[in-house]
Design an enzyme around this catalytic site. Structure first.
Site, PDB file in Angstrom:
ATOM      1  N   LYS A  85       0.782  -1.224   0.133  1.00  0.00           N
ATOM      2  CA  LYS A  85      -0.018   0.068   0.123  1.00  0.00           C
ATOM      3  C   LYS A  85       0.959   1.170  -0.023  1.00  0.00           C
ATOM      4  CE  LYS A  85      -4.079  -2.109   2.191  1.00  0.00           C
ATOM      5  NZ  LYS A  85      -5.039  -2.035   3.193  1.00  0.00           N
ATOM      6  N   ASP A 121     -10.146   2.483   2.603  1.00  0.00           N
ATOM      7  CA  ASP A 121     -10.318   1.725   3.591  1.00  0.00           C
ATOM      8  C   ASP A 121     -10.883   2.815   4.834  1.00  0.00           C
ATOM      9  OD1 ASP A 121      -9.178  -0.435   2.994  1.00  0.00           O
ATOM     10  OD2 ASP A 121      -7.149  -0.135   3.366  1.00  0.00           O
TER      11      ASP A 121
END
Ligand code: ATR
Length: 297
Positions: A85, A121
């Site tokens: 990420k 997220d």
């Protein structure tokens, strides 16, 4: 179709002819356990979008090469999971405010020769809490267990961004919390941020002063795990969200259910982050119900 593809598979000239519809993927290392393909494929099929979503295993340090191959093949985008990420974010031409705030990207859109990075997220959590408990993070006092971990930090940041009136950060390794608390205060104007270790007494006091407890520790994944917070610290007026969704009912949620607390698990966060990614790539909301069915839940 293979369960997992590799960078070599993408480079193989046969890939473009054998998998012409594969234009979306999740990349990670390892990646074979990812449930994202069945979730996204169900939404694509439901929407009548004739694309395939695949898993690609990419070693750390190879994300740039992977993006280059995907761009060559005309991919629409990909999801990015552990451990890529941060690496992915550094390779983007532009990133959304959500990605900037969370310091990582889990969604990439390849568009007009540019790599656009997003992080779904945080927004996924916010939507999950709203739908599961009918409350916005904005109005909730929150205790985050495991706030020093990768997922916990993202959750804490989202709570601060939404203006949660009081945030308690707890972590076994308490030293990890100071820089996080500082960022919540300095970068997002959070006023009441408290840090604590995971000792029972501190957790019990914090639990009595919040509306919502979120577990973002890994405790509960394995049967033999201890509870992330003592059962005696819980009370029936709390909302308890466990970021774990497998098992669906962790020992924490079982205890919380027994005393009448409202509970929910991380499946809703998985679904909503996925739905926001889908919309980022394709410009339309997917069917969250189809996604849920795709996961077999
Ligand atoms: P990450 O999310 O950073 O990859 P992780 O190893 O999956 O890390 O752990 C996630 C969270 O669970 C962390 O907050 C971790 O606490 P530490 O920062 O002290 O390692 C927490 N955690 C993992 N195992 C734990 C345990 N046995 N007891 C308490 N907390 C635990």
């Amino acid at each position: 179709m293979k369960h997992v593809y590799t960078l070599s598979d993408l480079r193989d000239p046969a890939f473009a002819t054998e998998m012409p519809k594969a234009k979306l993927a999740v990349i990670g290392y390892p990646i074979k356990h990812s449930a994202s393909p069945q979730m996204h494929q169900a939404a694509l099929d439901e929407a009548g979008i004739d694309l395939q979503y695949i898993r690609v295993e990419v070693e750390p340090g190879k994300v740039d090469e992977c993006f280059t191959e995907m761009e060559r093949l005309g991919f629409v985008g990909c999801n990015v999971t552990v451990p890529h990420k941060l690496e992915a974010m550094a390779l983007c031409d532009e990133v959304t405010d959500d990605a900037k705030a969370l310091g990582a990207t889990n969604t990439i859109h390849f568009k007009d020769g540019k790599r656009s990075g997003h992080n779904t997220d945080g927004p996924g959590l916010a939507q999950a809490i709203l739908e599961d408990f009918g409350k916005s993070l904005t109005e909730l006092r929150i205790l985050i267990l495991g706030a020093g971990g990768g997922a916990g930090r993202a959750i804490a940041t989202q709570c601060a961004r939404e203006g949660s009136p009081r945030i308690y950060l707890s972590n076994r390794t308490v030293e990890k919390l100071e820089p996080i608390a500082k960022s919540l205060t300095d970068d997002y104007g959070a006023k009441l941020v408290y840090t604590l270790s995971n000792d029972s007494e501190a957790l019990t006091i914090a639990a009595s002063r919040v509306d919502l407890i979120i577990n973002s520790t890994s405790l509960g994944l394995k049967e033999e795990d201890s509870l992330p917070i003592p059962a005696e610290a819980l009370n029936g007026s709390l909302m308890i969200y466990d970021a774990i969704y497998n098992p669906a009912v962790t020992p924490l949620l079982a205890d919380a259910n027994k005393i009448g607390a409202k509970t929910s698990n991380g499946l809703s966060m998985l679904l909503h982050q996925g739905a926001i990614s889908f919309e980022f790539w394709l410009g339309q909301r997917p069917s969250v119900e189809a996604m849920r069915k795709g996961l077999g839940k």
